[in-house]
Motif scaffolding. Structure first.
Motif, PDB file in Angstrom:
ATOM      1  N   LYS A  11       0.801  -1.236   0.000  1.00 50.05           N
ATOM      2  CA  LYS A  11       0.000   0.000   0.000  1.00 50.05           C
ATOM      3  C   LYS A  11       0.832   1.285   0.000  1.00 50.05           C
ATOM      4  CE  LYS A  11      -4.103  -2.237   0.934  1.00 50.05           C
ATOM      5  NZ  LYS A  11      -3.524  -3.530   0.714  1.00 50.05           N
ATOM      6  N   VAL A  12       1.902   1.265  -0.767  1.00 47.17           N
ATOM      7  CA  VAL A  12       2.667   2.500  -0.959  1.00 47.17           C
ATOM      8  C   VAL A  12       2.266   3.074  -2.313  1.00 47.17           C
ATOM      9  CG1 VAL A  12       4.983   3.437  -1.401  1.00 47.17           C
ATOM     10  CG2 VAL A  12       4.626   1.870   0.505  1.00 47.17           C
ATOM     11  N   ASP A  13       1.966   4.363  -2.359  1.00 46.68           N
ATOM     12  CA  ASP A  13       1.510   5.022  -3.580  1.00 46.68           C
ATOM     13  C   ASP A  13       2.651   5.100  -4.603  1.00 46.68           C
ATOM     14  OD1 ASP A  13       0.550   6.617  -5.548  1.00 46.68           O
ATOM     15  OD2 ASP A  13      -0.226   8.188  -4.206  1.00 46.68           O
ATOM     16  N   THR A  14       2.519   4.296  -5.669  1.00 49.28           N
ATOM     17  CA  THR A  14       3.622   4.207  -6.642  1.00 49.28           C
ATOM     18  C   THR A  14       3.721   5.449  -7.522  1.00 49.28           C
ATOM     19  OG1 THR A  14       2.133   3.017  -8.095  1.00 49.28           O
ATOM     20  CG2 THR A  14       3.664   1.701  -6.807  1.00 49.28           C
ATOM     21  N   LEU A  15       2.689   6.303  -7.470  1.00 50.69           N
ATOM     22  CA  LEU A  15       2.789   7.541  -8.252  1.00 50.69           C
ATOM     23  C   LEU A  15       3.620   8.578  -7.494  1.00 50.69           C
ATOM     24  CD1 LEU A  15      -0.848   7.759  -9.650  1.00 50.69           C
ATOM     25  CD2 LEU A  15       1.242   6.986 -10.812  1.00 50.69           C
ATOM     26  N   LYS A  16       3.708   8.391  -6.199  1.00 50.02           N
ATOM     27  CA  LYS A  16       4.472   9.356  -5.382  1.00 50.02           C
ATOM     28  C   LYS A  16       5.857   8.827  -5.006  1.00 50.02           C
ATOM     29  CE  LYS A  16       1.095  12.003  -2.726  1.00 50.02           C
ATOM     30  NZ  LYS A  16       0.345  11.781  -1.488  1.00 50.02           N
ATOM     31  N   TYR A  17       5.908   7.511  -4.748  1.00 53.04           N
ATOM     32  CA  TYR A  17       7.144   6.974  -4.164  1.00 53.04           C
ATOM     33  C   TYR A  17       7.787   5.898  -5.022  1.00 53.04           C
ATOM     34  CZ  TYR A  17       5.761   9.328   0.106  1.00 53.04           C
ATOM     35  OH  TYR A  17       5.418  10.265   1.022  1.00 53.04           O
ATOM     36  N   GLN A  18       9.096   5.869  -4.964  1.00 55.48           N
ATOM     37  CA  GLN A  18       9.850   4.778  -5.590  1.00 55.48           C
ATOM     38  C   GLN A  18      11.187   4.689  -4.881  1.00 55.48           C
ATOM     39  OE1 GLN A  18      10.370   6.011  -9.671  1.00 55.48           O
ATOM     40  NE2 GLN A  18      12.180   7.218  -9.149  1.00 55.48           N
ATOM     41  N   GLY A  19      11.941   3.623  -5.199  1.00 59.24           N
ATOM     42  CA  GLY A  19      13.232   3.516  -4.514  1.00 59.24           C
ATOM     43  C   GLY A  19      13.953   2.239  -4.875  1.00 59.24           C
ATOM     44  N   TYR A  20      15.055   2.037  -4.201  1.00 58.81           N
ATOM     45  CA  TYR A  20      15.893   0.875  -4.520  1.00 58.81           C
ATOM     46  C   TYR A  20      15.954  -0.089  -3.337  1.00 58.81           C
ATOM     47  CZ  TYR A  20      19.517   3.471  -1.927  1.00 58.81           C
ATOM     48  OH  TYR A  20      20.210   4.159  -0.970  1.00 58.81           O
ATOM     49  N   ALA A  21      16.407  -1.300  -3.646  1.00 52.11           N
ATOM     50  CA  ALA A  21      16.646  -2.301  -2.601  1.00 52.11           C
ATOM     51  C   ALA A  21      17.901  -3.067  -2.972  1.00 52.11           C
ATOM     52  CB  ALA A  21      15.458  -3.250  -2.498  1.00 52.11           C
ATOM     53  N   PHE A  22      18.513  -3.668  -1.976  1.00 56.22           N
ATOM     54  CA  PHE A  22      19.658  -4.538  -2.268  1.00 56.22           C
ATOM     55  C   PHE A  22      19.747  -5.627  -1.214  1.00 56.22           C
ATOM     56  CE2 PHE A  22      21.204  -0.763   0.020  1.00 56.22           C
ATOM     57  CZ  PHE A  22      21.793  -1.335   1.139  1.00 56.22           C
ATOM     58  N   GLY A  23      20.415  -6.707  -1.572  1.00 61.69           N
ATOM     59  CA  GLY A  23      20.628  -7.813  -0.628  1.00 61.69           C
ATOM     60  C   GLY A  23      22.072  -8.263  -0.738  1.00 61.69           C
ATOM     61  N   ILE A  24      22.777  -8.210   0.394  1.00 57.53           N
ATOM     62  CA  ILE A  24      24.203  -8.529   0.386  1.00 57.53           C
ATOM     63  C   ILE A  24      24.458  -9.779   1.220  1.00 57.53           C
ATOM     64  CG2 ILE A  24      26.519  -7.601   0.837  1.00 57.53           C
ATOM     65  CD1 ILE A  24      25.321  -4.814   0.986  1.00 57.53           C
ATOM     66  N   GLY A  25      25.319 -10.650   0.719  1.00 56.91           N
ATOM     67  CA  GLY A  25      25.704 -11.833   1.502  1.00 56.91           C
ATOM     68  C   GLY A  25      26.769 -11.440   2.518  1.00 56.91           C
ATOM     69  N   ILE A  26      26.423 -11.548   3.794  1.00 57.00           N
ATOM     70  CA  ILE A  26      27.340 -11.087   4.843  1.00 57.00           C
ATOM     71  C   ILE A  26      28.533 -12.012   5.025  1.00 57.00           C
ATOM     72  CG2 ILE A  26      27.540 -10.757   7.349  1.00 57.00           C
ATOM     73  CD1 ILE A  26      24.764  -9.618   7.365  1.00 57.00           C
ATOM     74  N   ASP A  27      28.287 -13.316   4.951  1.00 52.91           N
ATOM     75  CA  ASP A  27      29.372 -14.273   5.190  1.00 52.91           C
ATOM     76  C   ASP A  27      30.495 -14.093   4.171  1.00 52.91           C
ATOM     77  OD1 ASP A  27      27.648 -16.070   7.143  1.00 52.91           O
ATOM     78  OD2 ASP A  27      26.467 -15.648   5.351  1.00 52.91           O
ATOM     79  N   ARG A  28      30.085 -13.881   2.930  1.00 56.32           N
ATOM     80  CA  ARG A  28      31.050 -13.657   1.858  1.00 56.32           C
ATOM     81  C   ARG A  28      31.911 -12.420   2.153  1.00 56.32           C
ATOM     82  NH1 ARG A  28      31.230 -13.988  -3.901  1.00 56.32           N
ATOM     83  NH2 ARG A  28      30.702 -16.162  -3.773  1.00 56.32           N
ATOM     84  N   LEU A  29      31.251 -11.348   2.605  1.00 56.21           N
ATOM     85  CA  LEU A  29      31.989 -10.124   2.932  1.00 56.21           C
ATOM     86  C   LEU A  29      32.988 -10.370   4.062  1.00 56.21           C
ATOM     87  CD1 LEU A  29      29.492  -7.104   2.927  1.00 56.21           C
ATOM     88  CD2 LEU A  29      31.034  -7.866   1.135  1.00 56.21           C
ATOM     89  N   ALA A  30      32.520 -11.110   5.081  1.00 58.86           N
ATOM     90  CA  ALA A  30      33.398 -11.388   6.232  1.00 58.86           C
ATOM     91  C   ALA A  30      34.603 -12.215   5.794  1.00 58.86           C
ATOM     92  CB  ALA A  30      32.621 -12.124   7.320  1.00 58.86           C
ATOM     93  N   MET A  31      34.357 -13.197   4.915  1.00 61.71           N
ATOM     94  CA  MET A  31      35.456 -14.046   4.435  1.00 61.71           C
ATOM     95  C   MET A  31      36.477 -13.217   3.678  1.00 61.71           C
ATOM     96  SD  MET A  31      33.215 -17.307   3.195  1.00 61.71           S
ATOM     97  CE  MET A  31      34.519 -18.352   2.567  1.00 61.71           C
ATOM     98  N   LEU A  32      35.959 -12.317   2.813  1.00 62.65           N
ATOM     99  CA  LEU A  32      36.851 -11.478   2.010  1.00 62.65           C
ATOM    100  C   LEU A  32      37.671 -10.542   2.887  1.00 62.65           C
ATOM    101  CD1 LEU A  32      34.630 -10.302  -0.971  1.00 62.65           C
ATOM    102  CD2 LEU A  32      36.709 -11.691  -1.076  1.00 62.65           C
ATOM    103  N   LYS A  33      36.996  -9.879   3.812  1.00 60.89           N
ATOM    104  CA  LYS A  33      37.690  -8.868   4.607  1.00 60.89           C
ATOM    105  C   LYS A  33      38.695  -9.488   5.569  1.00 60.89           C
ATOM    106  CE  LYS A  33      37.016  -4.732   7.351  1.00 60.89           C
ATOM    107  NZ  LYS A  33      36.080  -3.681   7.748  1.00 60.89           N
ATOM    108  N   TYR A  34      38.341 -10.625   6.155  1.00 63.22           N
ATOM    109  CA  TYR A  34      39.209 -11.174   7.189  1.00 63.22           C
ATOM    110  C   TYR A  34      39.971 -12.431   6.761  1.00 63.22           C
ATOM    111  CZ  TYR A  34      37.165  -7.529   9.898  1.00 63.22           C
ATOM    112  OH  TYR A  34      36.790  -6.284  10.332  1.00 63.22           O
ATOM    113  N   GLY A  35      40.025 -12.671   5.434  1.00 61.24           N
ATOM    114  CA  GLY A  35      40.876 -13.739   4.920  1.00 61.24           C
ATOM    115  C   GLY A  35      40.505 -15.118   5.437  1.00 61.24           C
ATOM    116  N   ILE A  36      39.212 -15.409   5.461  1.00 60.51           N
ATOM    117  CA  ILE A  36      38.749 -16.730   5.916  1.00 60.51           C
ATOM    118  C   ILE A  36      38.312 -17.479   4.662  1.00 60.51           C
ATOM    119  CG2 ILE A  36      36.982 -17.912   7.297  1.00 60.51           C
ATOM    120  CD1 ILE A  36      36.853 -15.149   8.899  1.00 60.51           C
ATOM    121  N   ASN A  37      38.864 -18.699   4.415  1.00 60.31           N
ATOM    122  CA  ASN A  37      38.522 -19.268   3.117  1.00 60.31           C
ATOM    123  C   ASN A  37      37.527 -20.419   3.114  1.00 60.31           C
ATOM    124  OD1 ASN A  37      40.340 -21.099   4.060  1.00 60.31           O
ATOM    125  ND2 ASN A  37      42.057 -20.169   2.916  1.00 60.31           N
TER     126      ASN A  37
END
Ligand code: DAH
Length: 355
Positions: A297-323
């Motif tokens: 029930k959000v008025d699509t003539l007035k509002y719009q926007g973006y969404a995203f979904g990020i895998g957290i485990d993958r980020l943690a592995m990359l940042k902290y060198g966990i393989n």
């Protein structure tokens, strides 16, 4: 008169013995209670002949005062004795060795969730949460994923009942729905949490983590999405520049949809983000599909926007060198001691995200 002198002597001798507080109180009642011995003497006053009454009264009062003083002293004495005994028994021996204690460590996934929350809150996102057990509507239908849509199989859903009404959420996207039905636009939230799919190998675990992002307002466009993700990735990896690539993709709940890769290279066996010609997929995103907005029930003539979904485990592995992803969930204490974080080191952009 001899009566009260007898009483006095009797109680003085009782009070001088080794007695406890209960006994003192007992004597008090015996003497000064409603039917107490001294109280009764006072009651006799009226029947005493007038010529001796005055002396009787003053003697009686003197005895009363004497005994009461004695009682107060005795109480004080007993209390001091008790305190001294306590001090004696509770003596602290500072020469004893300290009790051993072990401090826990913060799991890399929790640490990364805190880092992500800190980065996004600084650019105005609120943190929302949703339950792990979801209903089919929030997880799929409201997100424009009709029955028989391949995404429902693709997700390898853990259903919890025969009618497929309840399930373990396959992504954090249902939090978009929960947030929008209960509020009014604009919305600017992230939603980190556990997600589940029937999948298990070196890079997949049946329980994993995602963070959802949602920004709905007047005039929000894909440029905002790009800017936001660019900012986030730079902050998260603590680098000044990154390479980011948007590839066209498909999700039922966004239109257009994209997958985002970041550029990296391997230097001395380590992954370096922001340089090189290799690409790593880290998230899915897009402009929220009008059907999703209509469902909440959000008025699509007035509002719009973006969404995203990020895998957290993958980020943690990359940042902290966990393989190996599976190590995250093996609850090996030695692993946690090595890869875990200090509980007092709360990530924030001012203090440095990671140390
Ligand atoms: N829910 C998707 C998944 O689990 C990821 C995703 C893609 C989330 C695009 C979004 C989005 O919010 O806009 O694969």
């Amino acid at each position: 008169m001899s009566d009260i002198i007898k009483i006095k002597e009797e109680y003085i001798s009782k009070l001088n013995q080794d007695i406890d507080l209960n006994q003192v109180n007992q004597f008090k009642t015996e003497l000064f209670g409603k039917n107490g011995k001294i109280s009764n003497e006072f009651k006799k006053m009226g029947s005493i002949p007038a010529d001796v009454r005055k002396k009787f009264a003053s003697d009686l009062n003197a005895i009363k005062d004497e005994i009461q003083n004695l009682i107060s002293k005795k109480i004080q004495e007993i209390e001091i004795q008790e305190i001294n005994l306590k001090i004696k028994n509770e003596k602290v021996d500072v020469t004893l060795p300290e009790r051993s204690f072990s401090q826990g460590r913060i799991h890399p996934v929790s640490q990364v969730i805190d880092e992500i929350s800190s980065i996004f809150s600084e650019i105005g996102f609120n943190v929302e949460e949703g339950p792990d057990v979801e209903n089919e509507y929030n997880n799929f239908s409201a997100l424009n994923t009709p029955e028989n849509h391949p995404a429902r199989d693709m997700h390898d859903t853990f259903y919890l009942d025969k009618n497929k009404e309840f399930l373990l959420r396959t992504h954090t996207s249902p939090v978009q729905v929960r947030t929008m039905v209960k509020g009014k636009p604009p919305f600017k939230i992230i939603a980190p949490g556990r997600t589940y799919r029937s999948d298990s190998d070196q890079t997949h675990s049946p329980m994993f983590h995602q963070v959802e992002g949602l920004h709905i307002d007047k005039n929000i466009n894909m440029g905002h999405l790009k800017g936001c993700l660019n900012y986030f990735i730079k902050e998260f990896f603590e680098v000044d520049k990154i390479k980011m690539r948007f590839r066209p993709s498909h999700f039922p709940f966004t239109e257009p949809s994209a997958e985002v890769d970041i550029g990296y290279e391997v230097k001395d066996g380590k992954i370096v983000i922001g340089e090189g010609n290799k690409w790593l997929e880290i998230l899915g995103c897009g402009m929220v599909h009008p059907n999703v907005l209509k469902n909440v029930k959000v008025d699509t003539l007035k509002y719009q926007g973006y969404a995203f979904g990020i895998g957290i485990d993958r980020l943690a592995m990359l940042k902290y060198g966990i393989n190996d992803l599976r190590a995250f969930f093996e609850t090996d204490y030695r692993w946690l001691n090595h890869f875990g974080f200090d509980p007092l080191d709360v990530p924030s952009s001012y203090r440095g995200l990671s140390r």
